[in-house]
Structures are given as structure tokens and as C-alpha cells.
Motif scaffolding. Structure first.
Motif, PDB file in Angstrom:
ATOM      1  N   PRO A 180       5.286   3.691 -11.636  1.00  0.00           N
ATOM      2  CA  PRO A 180       6.355   4.690 -11.625  1.00  0.00           C
ATOM      3  C   PRO A 180       6.003   5.644 -10.764  1.00  0.00           C
ATOM      4  O   PRO A 180       6.759   6.445  -9.937  1.00  0.00           O
ATOM      5  N   VAL A 181       4.516   6.081 -10.598  1.00  0.00           N
ATOM      6  CA  VAL A 181       3.925   7.182  -9.632  1.00  0.00           C
ATOM      7  C   VAL A 181       3.855   6.639  -8.333  1.00  0.00           C
ATOM      8  O   VAL A 181       4.299   7.311  -7.488  1.00  0.00           O
ATOM      9  N   LEU A 182       3.245   5.603  -8.010  1.00  0.00           N
ATOM     10  CA  LEU A 182       2.597   5.146  -6.963  1.00  0.00           C
ATOM     11  C   LEU A 182       3.890   4.363  -5.905  1.00  0.00           C
ATOM     12  O   LEU A 182       3.728   4.517  -4.841  1.00  0.00           O
ATOM     13  N   SER A 183       4.632   3.750  -6.698  1.00  0.00           N
ATOM     14  CA  SER A 183       5.798   3.428  -6.014  1.00  0.00           C
ATOM     15  C   SER A 183       6.609   4.574  -5.477  1.00  0.00           C
ATOM     16  O   SER A 183       7.384   4.050  -4.188  1.00  0.00           O
ATOM     17  N   VAL A 184       6.652   5.564  -6.013  1.00  0.00           N
ATOM     18  CA  VAL A 184       7.369   6.878  -5.360  1.00  0.00           C
ATOM     19  C   VAL A 184       6.656   7.573  -4.054  1.00  0.00           C
ATOM     20  O   VAL A 184       7.018   7.629  -2.943  1.00  0.00           O
ATOM     21  N   VAL A 185       5.096   7.693  -4.148  1.00  0.00           N
ATOM     22  CA  VAL A 185       4.113   8.096  -3.475  1.00  0.00           C
ATOM     23  C   VAL A 185       4.027   7.322  -1.997  1.00  0.00           C
ATOM     24  O   VAL A 185       3.938   7.475  -0.908  1.00  0.00           O
ATOM     25  N   LYS A 186       3.798   5.788  -2.356  1.00  0.00           N
ATOM     26  CA  LYS A 186       3.443   4.870  -1.436  1.00  0.00           C
ATOM     27  C   LYS A 186       4.696   4.272  -0.627  1.00  0.00           C
ATOM     28  O   LYS A 186       4.700   3.409   0.296  1.00  0.00           O
ATOM     29  N   GLY A 187       5.842   4.218  -1.635  1.00  0.00           N
ATOM     30  CA  GLY A 187       7.180   3.618  -1.128  1.00  0.00           C
ATOM     31  C   GLY A 187       7.015   2.162  -1.089  1.00  0.00           C
ATOM     32  O   GLY A 187       6.348   1.412  -1.840  1.00  0.00           O
ATOM     33  N   SER A 188       7.502   1.386  -0.033  1.00  0.00           N
ATOM     34  CA  SER A 188       7.684   0.034   0.201  1.00  0.00           C
ATOM     35  C   SER A 188       6.212  -0.718   0.283  1.00  0.00           C
ATOM     36  O   SER A 188       5.942  -1.703   0.029  1.00  0.00           O
ATOM     37  N   ASN A 189       5.248   0.170   0.600  1.00  0.00           N
ATOM     38  CA  ASN A 189       3.815  -0.402   0.633  1.00  0.00           C
ATOM     39  C   ASN A 189       3.322  -0.809  -0.753  1.00  0.00           C
ATOM     40  O   ASN A 189       2.342  -1.601  -0.765  1.00  0.00           O
ATOM     41  N   TRP A 190       3.819  -0.036  -1.758  1.00  0.00           N
ATOM     42  CA  TRP A 190       3.338  -0.408  -3.176  1.00  0.00           C
ATOM     43  C   TRP A 190       3.727  -1.695  -3.633  1.00  0.00           C
ATOM     44  O   TRP A 190       4.969  -1.858  -3.806  1.00  0.00           O
ATOM     45  N   GLN A 191       3.066  -2.449  -4.232  1.00  0.00           N
ATOM     46  CA  GLN A 191       3.166  -3.875  -5.078  1.00  0.00           C
ATOM     47  C   GLN A 191       2.782  -3.582  -6.565  1.00  0.00           C
ATOM     48  O   GLN A 191       1.584  -2.943  -6.526  1.00  0.00           O
ATOM     49  N   ALA A 192       3.342  -4.261  -7.346  1.00  0.00           N
ATOM     50  CA  ALA A 192       2.589  -4.239  -8.635  1.00  0.00           C
ATOM     51  C   ALA A 192       1.216  -4.644  -8.734  1.00  0.00           C
ATOM     52  O   ALA A 192       0.313  -4.254  -9.541  1.00  0.00           O
ATOM     53  N   THR A 193       0.976  -6.008  -7.945  1.00  0.00           N
ATOM     54  CA  THR A 193      -0.173  -6.283  -7.948  1.00  0.00           C
ATOM     55  C   THR A 193      -1.283  -5.589  -7.065  1.00  0.00           C
ATOM     56  O   THR A 193      -2.554  -6.033  -7.223  1.00  0.00           O
ATOM     57  N   ASP A 194      -0.909  -4.510  -6.684  1.00  0.00           N
ATOM     58  CA  ASP A 194      -1.937  -3.658  -5.895  1.00  0.00           C
ATOM     59  C   ASP A 194      -2.842  -2.784  -6.808  1.00  0.00           C
ATOM     60  O   ASP A 194      -3.788  -2.276  -6.393  1.00  0.00           O
ATOM     61  N   THR A 195      -2.806  -3.248  -8.212  1.00  0.00           N
ATOM     62  CA  THR A 195      -3.638  -2.150  -9.255  1.00  0.00           C
ATOM     63  C   THR A 195      -4.887  -3.014  -9.092  1.00  0.00           C
ATOM     64  O   THR A 195      -6.015  -2.365  -9.493  1.00  0.00           O
ATOM     65  N   LEU A 196      -5.199  -4.203  -8.788  1.00  0.00           N
ATOM     66  CA  LEU A 196      -6.485  -4.666  -8.476  1.00  0.00           C
ATOM     67  C   LEU A 196      -6.750  -5.127  -7.301  1.00  0.00           C
ATOM     68  O   LEU A 196      -5.799  -5.450  -6.235  1.00  0.00           O
ATOM     69  N   TRP A 197      -7.933  -4.885  -6.810  1.00  0.00           N
ATOM     70  CA  TRP A 197      -8.437  -5.212  -5.558  1.00  0.00           C
ATOM     71  C   TRP A 197      -8.984  -6.569  -5.046  1.00  0.00           C
ATOM     72  O   TRP A 197      -9.232  -7.287  -6.114  1.00  0.00           O
ATOM     73  N   PRO A 198      -8.891  -7.217  -3.836  1.00  0.00           N
ATOM     74  CA  PRO A 198      -9.218  -8.368  -3.522  1.00  0.00           C
ATOM     75  C   PRO A 198     -10.574  -8.904  -3.732  1.00  0.00           C
ATOM     76  O   PRO A 198     -11.498  -7.713  -3.392  1.00  0.00           O
TER      77      PRO A 198
END
Length: 463
Positions: free
Chosen positions: A427-445
Motif C-alpha cells: 500500500p505504501v510503495l505502490s503509491v510512491v514507486k507507481g508502476s515500478n513497484w511489484q509485490a515480489t520486490d520485497t525480496l532482492w535477487p
């Protein structure tokens, strides 16, 4: 395989920094110039202790290192930092679109495993030594287990399931699959519990640069908070606060000085003799004030505006540089970019976090009065009025999030971890980052090098 150790000399302290020989397929470490055989290092408590201190030097003496990278990358990934750099590795973290060959990943991932390997070698070497007394063994292994828990904490919060390497046997390590988060935390808590029981309440160095019982307790309180064991988080934080060693909270301007009463554990900046840097956050975050360049590491305008009116953390912990009549904000908790002798060390654990841990735990346990009381201690230091004890549980939990956001920003990735562990990232980062944000981004590769080296490793979703 034989273990070897490098001798270095930061300032007046002789440190034996463990630089382990190449471990075949595990992790490659530079071959040191000056070597001491394992049998010599663990011959007595003095040399073993110096080898242990060397791990801290590894974290602070050469850039890039984990200490200089974690706060910046986690800040970019969350919402407390923005960048004006066009460098692809930085942009990838800022845009939450990280490639598995990003050049920061080996520093964040590989270095932690190297340090864990070093901690494991100390635990094994000290345990097997015939020349170290039982009392010294207890202290040395306790400190090594604190360090191992510290490193695994950041691995599990940046990557989720990670290999749980608790041995120096490279044949085991090189083919180890990912271990579930719950099991990693079980090891973290076990290590910290033993460290807590093994370490004394005093410090081995006058400037709190080696962990003591309260450092282990503080990190244990955090581990219990992250695993939602509210009662234990409350109890462990209460031990640290009740010790009285770190009270009262100093003024905001003194919080990050090397002799701050609030500091529970900090790292000596061994690079100070080389480049004059004090804390790496000050070195990187403070822009040059003599030219017209825009700060490379900046606080987002929305983050700056989110502070309450009258919150002195905004005025004292955020700097302003005006370029072409436009104000640019930057992290300013540390005030020294370069200067000798060092007056600011790298603060790892401090008391305000313990108040916030206990406040969150009490709110989750429906102790609104206790939660508000702890929040108000932190708010009072910031110059804010107290919250009412009539807060509902949702209001108290929201107040904890706000205080953690404004108290712990740009420190070790607290904001990034808070958003993820509380389910607030989407809810927070989808607003801040817009379309760049994906739910899977919470973990790094997982770094590509590690995937190629260990076929039993699997990549995180989305990469």
C-alpha cells in the motif's frame, strides 16, 4: 583446507582481520599478505580475541563494504531515500528493478557470508583450543554468535529464505539449499540467547565498539519483534531499558556522537586514518556545500513533509542544500563528512529503538497505556507533545509506525524492513514507486554468481 588471518593496524589498535583462504567453490576471499596459522591464532585468548576484533575491521576498512551499502540500498528500495544519480546499480534499487548481476549485490550478500564463515571459524577454533580458558571461551564464542546472528538477520530480511551455514565445512556450504525464514530466525534467537548469557554487562572497549550483554539483548528484542513474539520482545527491550546504562536519551544533536549515552553498540571507523571518514552515512550522505551540484542521496519531498509540525528531528536530522533556488533535503543525522580524529562512529544499536520495540509489542498486547508511555519518551526528545492514553489499538500501531519512520530513517534499512514485516510495503510503495513497484520486490535477487556456483540455490520470484 587451512585457515589464514591477516594482520592490520588501524590507529593504535592491532587487529587481526580474518581473511580466509579461498574456500574452493564457496566464496572467494583475497589472499592476505601476512598470515598466521590457525593453530597460532587459537593458541590463547589474546590472539583469538584479536582475530575476533578483525571481523569488525572487515566491515569498516575498505569500500565497498556491507556497512557502507546496506543503509543506502535499503533506503532507495523504500521511501526514505531518493537518488539523483543515473548510475544503473543505484537506479535499479531506487526503481525496485534489480538485476541479479547488480554490482551492489555481492557486497550485500557475499560479504555477509564471508563474515559468517569467519564467525564460524572462531566458534570452532575457540571451542577446540586447549590453550584458552573456559571463561574466555564463553566470552569469545558468545561474541562470535552475536555477530553470526547479526549477519543472518540482514540476510533473512533482505532475501527471505537463505542458506543457514553454521560450519566451516565448504563441502556442506557449497551445496546448501535455502533454509526457511522461520528456521533462520530460530538460529538467530538461539545465538543471541547464548550471547546474552555469555557476555558481561560491561564493555571490552571504552567506546562500546564490541557487543556486551545488552547489545545481544537489544538485537534479541528486535528478533522477537520481527517474529511477532510480542511478549518476549517486550521483556527483552525492558531489560535493556531497565539496565539504566543508556539513560537518559541525549539531545538530538548528541545522539550520534561517538560518546553518546544512547549507543548500545557501534563500529569504529577504521578507514578514518585513510580518508578521514567518520561514519559512512555522513561520508556518503553529506553533499559538498562548495559547489552547485544536487545531493546524490536525498530525502524525498513527501517524506520531509510527513513530519509533524515542531518535530525537531526534521530540522536537526535533515539538511538542506539550495541549488538554483530549489531546496534539496539530505540525511544529516551524522554531521561529519570527513575529519580526524573521528568524532562519530557507525551506530548499530541504540536505545530509542528499544522504546519503539516495546511500544509496538505493548500495542499488539493491548497495553495501550504502556505503548503510549514509551512512544512519548521518544516524542519528547524530538520536541513533540505526548500522545493520549486513550488511543485505540489501530491508532497506537499507526503511531508506532510513524515514530519508527521519523526516528529510524536512513539507519540500516529499518524503514524498508518495517514496511515489509508489517504488510505495509504494497500500500505504501505502490503509491510512491507507481508502476515500478511489484509485490515480489520485497525480496532482492540472489546474486547470479551464487546461483551459478551452487545449483541447489533458487532465485526469488520476480527475477
Amino acid at each position: 583446507m587451512k585457515l589464514i588471518y591477516k594482520t592490520i593496524l588501524p590507529g593504535c589498535l592491532l587487529l587481526l582481520a580474518l581473511n580466509l583462504a579461498s574456500c574452493e567453490k564457496y566464496l572467494t576471499v583475497d589472499n592476505p599478505k601476512d598470515k598466521l596459522e590457525t593453530s597460532s591464532v587459537f593458541a590463547d585468548s589474546a590472539t583469538a580475541s584479536m582475530a575476533l576484533v578483525g571481523i569488525y575491521s572487515d566491515m569498516t576498512d575498505v569500500i565497498p563494504n556491507f556497512l557502507a551499502t546496506q543503509t543506502r540500498c535499503a533506503g532507495f528500495a523504500a521511501d526514505d531515500l531518493k537518488t539523483n544519480s543515473s548510475a544503473p546499480p543505484i537506479q535499479e534499487f531506487y526503481m525496485n528493478n534489480i538485476r541479479n548481476d547488480n554490482t551492489f549485490l555481492p557486497t550485500l550478500y557475499n560479504e555477509l557470508y564471508q563474515d559468517i564463515y569467519q564467525a564460524n571459524s572462531i566458534i570452532e577454533g575457540v571451542t577446540a583450543s586447549a590453550g584458552i580458558s573456559p571463561s574466555a571461551k564463553k566470552i569469545l564464542t558468545g561474541e562470535a554468535k552475536f555477530l553470526r546472528a547479526f549477519y543472518f538477520f540482514y540476510l533473512v530480511n533482505n532475501w527471505g529464505d537463505v542458506p543457514l551455514t553454521v560450519t566451516t565445512d565448504y563441502r556442506v556450504n557449497e551445496a546448501m539449499p535455502r533454509t526457511p525464514v522461520a528456521e533462520v530466525y530460530k538460529q538467530i534467537i538461539a545465538d543471541l540467547t547464548e550471547a546474552q548469557e555469555s557476555l558481561s554487562t560491561g564493555y571490552l572497549t571504552p567506546e562500546r565498539c564490541r557487543p556486551n550483554k545488552w547489545a545481544a539483548t537489544a538485537l534479541l528484542a528486535r528478533a522477537y519483534l520481527y517474529t511477532r513474539n510480542w511478549a518476549r520482545a517486550d521483556a527483552e527491550a525492558t531489560k535493556v531499558i531497565g539496565a539504566g546504562t543508556y539513560l537518559p536519551l541525549p539531545a538530538l544533536s548528541a545522539t550520534f556522537l561517538k560518546n553518546s549515552t544512547e549507543t548500545i553498540f557501534q563500529l569504529y571507523p577504521s578507514s578514518n586514518e585513510v580518508d578521514g571518514s567518520n561514519c559512512y552515512d555522513g561520508f556518503f550522505f553529506i553533499p559538498s556545500l562548495t559547489n552547485a551540484s544536487i545531493p546524490g542521496y536525498a530525502i524525498a519531498n513527501s517524506f520531509y513533509a510527513d513530519f509533524e509540525t515542531g518535530d525537531n528531528r526534521r530540522s536537526q536530522w535533515i539538511g538542506i542544500k539550495t541549488v538554483n533556488s530549489v531546496a534539496h533535503y539530505f540525511p544529516y543525522k551524522y554531521k561529519v563528512k570527513t575529519g580526524t580524529p573521528a568524532t562519530e562512529y557507525n551506530v548499530v544499536l541504540r536505545l530509542a529503538e528499544q522504546y519503539l520495540i516495546r511500544a509496538e509489542a505493548k500495542a499488539q498486547l493491548n497495553d495501550m497505556s504502556g505503548a503510549v508511555q514509551d512512544l512519548n519518551v521518544v516524542r519528547a526528545r524530538a520536541g513533540l507533545s505526548g500522545l493520549a492514553v486513550s488511543l485505540t489499538q489501530p491508532q497506537a500501531i499507526a503511531a508506532v509506525e510513524a515514530e519508527r519512520k521519523h526516528e529510524l530513517f536512513c539507519e540500516w534499512g529499518h524503514r524498508w524492513f518495517d514496511l515489509k514485516r508489517t504488510g505495509r510495503a504494497d500500500p505504501v510503495l505502490s503509491v510512491v514507486k507507481g508502476s515500478n513497484w511489484q509485490a515480489t520486490d520485497t525480496l532482492w535477487p540472489i546474486p547470479i554468481q551464487q546461483l551459478l556456483t551452487n545449483p541447489r540455490l533458487t532465485q526469488n520470484p520476480g527475477y
